[in-house]
Design a protein around this motif. Structure first.
Motif, PDB file in Angstrom:
ATOM      1  N   VAL A   1      48.035  32.046  55.069  1.00 37.10           N
ATOM      2  CA  VAL A   1      48.690  33.254  54.565  1.00 37.10           C
ATOM      3  C   VAL A   1      47.615  34.263  54.216  1.00 37.10           C
ATOM      4  CG1 VAL A   1      49.974  34.246  52.622  1.00 37.10           C
ATOM      5  CG2 VAL A   1      50.814  32.175  53.747  1.00 37.10           C
ATOM      6  N   HIS A   2      47.724  35.447  54.795  1.00 37.56           N
ATOM      7  CA  HIS A   2      46.827  36.555  54.468  1.00 37.56           C
ATOM      8  C   HIS A   2      47.408  37.308  53.278  1.00 37.56           C
ATOM      9  CE1 HIS A   2      45.602  40.921  55.667  1.00 37.56           C
ATOM     10  NE2 HIS A   2      44.852  40.479  54.681  1.00 37.56           N
ATOM     11  N   VAL A   3      46.700  37.277  52.160  1.00 31.47           N
ATOM     12  CA  VAL A   3      47.123  37.980  50.947  1.00 31.47           C
ATOM     13  C   VAL A   3      46.568  39.400  51.014  1.00 31.47           C
ATOM     14  CG1 VAL A   3      46.936  38.081  48.439  1.00 31.47           C
ATOM     15  CG2 VAL A   3      47.323  35.884  49.574  1.00 31.47           C
ATOM     16  N   MET A   4      47.460  40.374  51.139  1.00 27.15           N
ATOM     17  CA  MET A   4      47.042  41.762  51.312  1.00 27.15           C
ATOM     18  C   MET A   4      46.727  42.410  49.969  1.00 27.15           C
ATOM     19  SD  MET A   4      49.275  43.121  54.510  1.00 27.15           S
ATOM     20  CE  MET A   4      48.026  44.398  54.744  1.00 27.15           C
ATOM     21  N   ALA A   5      45.570  43.052  49.905  1.00 27.90           N
ATOM     22  CA  ALA A   5      45.068  43.613  48.651  1.00 27.90           C
ATOM     23  C   ALA A   5      45.774  44.902  48.275  1.00 27.90           C
ATOM     24  CB  ALA A   5      43.561  43.855  48.772  1.00 27.90           C
ATOM     25  N   GLY A   6      45.830  45.859  49.210  1.00 27.53           N
ATOM     26  CA  GLY A   6      46.432  47.149  48.929  1.00 27.53           C
ATOM     27  C   GLY A   6      45.403  48.221  48.641  1.00 27.53           C
ATOM     28  N   PHE A   7      45.890  49.426  48.379  1.00 26.08           N
ATOM     29  CA  PHE A   7      45.032  50.586  48.130  1.00 26.08           C
ATOM     30  C   PHE A   7      44.710  50.662  46.640  1.00 26.08           C
ATOM     31  CE2 PHE A   7      47.565  52.078  51.909  1.00 26.08           C
ATOM     32  CZ  PHE A   7      46.520  51.939  52.816  1.00 26.08           C
ATOM     33  N   ALA A   8      43.479  50.362  46.299  1.00 27.86           N
ATOM     34  CA  ALA A   8      43.030  50.372  44.900  1.00 27.86           C
ATOM     35  C   ALA A   8      41.511  50.302  44.899  1.00 27.86           C
ATOM     36  CB  ALA A   8      43.616  49.194  44.126  1.00 27.86           C
ATOM     37  N   GLN A   9      40.911  50.714  43.802  1.00 21.75           N
ATOM     38  CA  GLN A   9      39.460  50.654  43.662  1.00 21.75           C
ATOM     39  C   GLN A   9      39.121  50.327  42.217  1.00 21.75           C
ATOM     40  OE1 GLN A   9      37.372  50.979  46.333  1.00 21.75           O
ATOM     41  NE2 GLN A   9      39.191  51.302  47.625  1.00 21.75           N
ATOM     42  N   GLY A  10      37.873  49.861  41.993  1.00 17.75           N
ATOM     43  CA  GLY A  10      37.377  49.692  40.644  1.00 17.75           C
ATOM     44  C   GLY A  10      37.445  48.281  40.112  1.00 17.75           C
ATOM     45  N   ALA A  11      36.862  48.114  38.921  1.00 16.68           N
ATOM     46  CA  ALA A  11      36.738  46.797  38.307  1.00 16.68           C
ATOM     47  C   ALA A  11      38.086  46.195  37.953  1.00 16.68           C
ATOM     48  CB  ALA A  11      35.860  46.890  37.059  1.00 16.68           C
ATOM     49  N   GLN A  12      39.011  47.019  37.512  1.00 17.20           N
ATOM     50  CA  GLN A  12      40.334  46.494  37.146  1.00 17.20           C
ATOM     51  C   GLN A  12      41.059  45.961  38.378  1.00 17.20           C
ATOM     52  OE1 GLN A  12      42.788  49.331  35.083  1.00 17.20           O
ATOM     53  NE2 GLN A  12      44.209  47.773  34.322  1.00 17.20           N
ATOM     54  N   ALA A  13      40.939  46.665  39.481  1.00 16.50           N
ATOM     55  CA  ALA A  13      41.546  46.203  40.730  1.00 16.50           C
ATOM     56  C   ALA A  13      40.908  44.903  41.190  1.00 16.50           C
ATOM     57  CB  ALA A  13      41.420  47.277  41.809  1.00 16.50           C
ATOM     58  N   ALA A  14      39.582  44.794  41.060  1.00 18.09           N
ATOM     59  CA  ALA A  14      38.881  43.573  41.458  1.00 18.09           C
ATOM     60  C   ALA A  14      39.360  42.382  40.641  1.00 18.09           C
ATOM     61  CB  ALA A  14      37.368  43.760  41.293  1.00 18.09           C
ATOM     62  N   ALA A  15      39.466  42.571  39.326  1.00 15.00           N
ATOM     63  CA  ALA A  15      39.934  41.480  38.470  1.00 15.00           C
ATOM     64  C   ALA A  15      41.359  41.085  38.818  1.00 15.00           C
ATOM     65  CB  ALA A  15      39.834  41.905  37.004  1.00 15.00           C
ATOM     66  N   CYS A  16      42.194  42.074  39.102  1.00 12.80           N
ATOM     67  CA  CYS A  16      43.586  41.811  39.468  1.00 12.80           C
ATOM     68  C   CYS A  16      43.659  41.027  40.775  1.00 12.80           C
ATOM     69  CB  CYS A  16      44.312  43.142  39.593  1.00 12.80           C
ATOM     70  SG  CYS A  16      46.040  43.017  40.043  1.00 12.80           S
ATOM     71  N   PHE A  17      42.898  41.454  41.769  1.00 11.89           N
ATOM     72  CA  PHE A  17      42.911  40.787  43.070  1.00 11.89           C
ATOM     73  C   PHE A  17      42.451  39.339  42.938  1.00 11.89           C
ATOM     74  CE2 PHE A  17      41.100  40.710  47.625  1.00 11.89           C
ATOM     75  CZ  PHE A  17      42.313  40.351  48.165  1.00 11.89           C
ATOM     76  N   GLU A  18      41.363  39.121  42.224  1.00  9.46           N
ATOM     77  CA  GLU A  18      40.838  37.761  42.097  1.00  9.46           C
ATOM     78  C   GLU A  18      41.789  36.858  41.323  1.00  9.46           C
ATOM     79  OE1 GLU A  18      36.762  38.036  40.758  1.00  9.46           O
ATOM     80  OE2 GLU A  18      36.323  39.531  42.315  1.00  9.46           O
ATOM     81  N   ALA A  19      42.456  37.391  40.294  1.00 13.63           N
ATOM     82  CA  ALA A  19      43.434  36.583  39.557  1.00 13.63           C
ATOM     83  C   ALA A  19      44.602  36.205  40.458  1.00 13.63           C
ATOM     84  CB  ALA A  19      43.933  37.345  38.336  1.00 13.63           C
ATOM     85  N   ASN A  20      45.059  37.136  41.272  1.00  8.71           N
ATOM     86  CA  ASN A  20      46.162  36.835  42.185  1.00  8.71           C
ATOM     87  C   ASN A  20      45.743  35.881  43.287  1.00  8.71           C
ATOM     88  OD1 ASN A  20      48.257  38.284  40.935  1.00  8.71           O
ATOM     89  ND2 ASN A  20      47.550  40.203  41.825  1.00  8.71           N
ATOM     90  N   LEU A  21      44.499  35.969  43.730  1.00  6.12           N
ATOM     91  CA  LEU A  21      44.004  35.009  44.719  1.00  6.12           C
ATOM     92  C   LEU A  21      43.913  33.606  44.126  1.00  6.12           C
ATOM     93  CD1 LEU A  21      41.223  37.074  46.513  1.00  6.12           C
ATOM     94  CD2 LEU A  21      43.453  36.396  47.443  1.00  6.12           C
ATOM     95  N   GLU A  22      43.482  33.507  42.883  1.00  6.61           N
ATOM     96  CA  GLU A  22      43.462  32.199  42.228  1.00  6.61           C
ATOM     97  C   GLU A  22      44.876  31.613  42.177  1.00  6.61           C
ATOM     98  OE1 GLU A  22      41.644  32.905  38.457  1.00  6.61           O
ATOM     99  OE2 GLU A  22      39.604  33.032  39.293  1.00  6.61           O
TER     100      GLU A  22
END
Length: 255
Positions: free
Chosen positions: A102-123
């Motif tokens: 399954v490819h988890v799509m990140a979306g249009f976002a930038q910055g540290a908050q987006a990075a933390a959100c993406f990594e938490a959702n990937l976990e």
């Protein structure tokens, strides 16, 4: 011998997904993959896969509000509930259709908050996928086709995989996107081999059939074979012609 997967997001996209699976089999593909299969009953997809003996390699999480310009949810701060619902939906569909990734799509976002959100959702995605034997993929998209997309380079993906530290989190290496953003495909493929979960290809710069443009796919396919990578490679290209009329490249490279 090198093997190929038909990405049914682009190939035979004018047909219902079960019919596209059968068309890919008739054309000689070794596997299939798709983008967003959710309009079709999983049972119908399974029937087509069983009829043809093909495997579905991968599918994507939903993009969100497509009309509003969204292209993924998992890096969007404040959208975790929707992102995880999309992950759950994709994993359930993949489990029913025996799809391996399954490819988890990140979306249009930038910055540290987006990075933390993406990594938490990937976990979260990796935790939910592990008991099902499903791999989670992340894919860098080039900034010409997807300006503002959170994940745009293999270096960024490599860093994310290193921080999330889950064995079922892998890189989707799309030669088209990587060439546009970083180039140096031969060395990059070889170096990143342990992280790669799937490889896709199309010509550059027009995203057409892989028999023209600035990438020498005869060489790239040889590099991939010499790496010992033996899974089907995903043909994810666009054409104005009917898909059946675009396949001369496949026999040429197999020969």
């Amino acid at each position: 011998m090198i093997r190929f997967s038909a990405n049914l997001g682009f190939l035979w996209a004018d047909r219902a997904l079960p019919d596209a699976i059968r068309a890919a089999h008739a054309a000689g593909f070794d596997a299939v993959e798709c983008h967003w299969p959710y309009a079709f009953a999983a049972a119908d997809v399974v029937a087509a896969l069983e009829d043809t003996g093909l495997t579905m390699l991968g599918l994507n999480t939903r993009r969100g509000d497509v009309a509003g310009g969204e292209n993924g949810l998992s890096a969007l701060p404040g959208r975790a509930a929707e992102a995880r619902a999309a992950i759950d939906e994709a994993l359930a569909y993949a489990d029913q259709t025996r799809t391996g990734a399954v490819h988890v799509m990140a979306g249009f976002a930038q910055g540290a908050q987006a990075a933390a959100c993406f990594e938490a959702n990937l976990e979260y995605a990796c935790t939910q996928a592990a008991p099902l034997g499903i791999t989670i993929l992340i894919e860098p998209l080039n900034h010409y086709d997807a300006p503002g997309y959170f994940l745009s380079t293999t270096r960024q993906a490599e860093d994310i995989i290193a921080r999330v530290v889950r064995p079922n989190l892998k890189l989707m290496f799309d030669c088209y996107h990587v060439q546009l953003m970083e180039g140096d495909l031969s060395h990059r493929l070889t170096r990143l081999q342990p992280l790669i979960g799937h490889i896709q290809f199309a010509s550059v710069p027009d995203r057409g059939t892989p028999d023209h443009g600035e990438i020498n796919y005869q060489h790239i396919f040889e590099v991939i074979e010499n790496m010992g990578y033996d899974r089907p490679l995903g043909a994810e290209y666009k054409s104005n012609l009917p898909s059946d009329q675009t396949l001369q490249w496949m026999q040429a490279y197999r020969g």
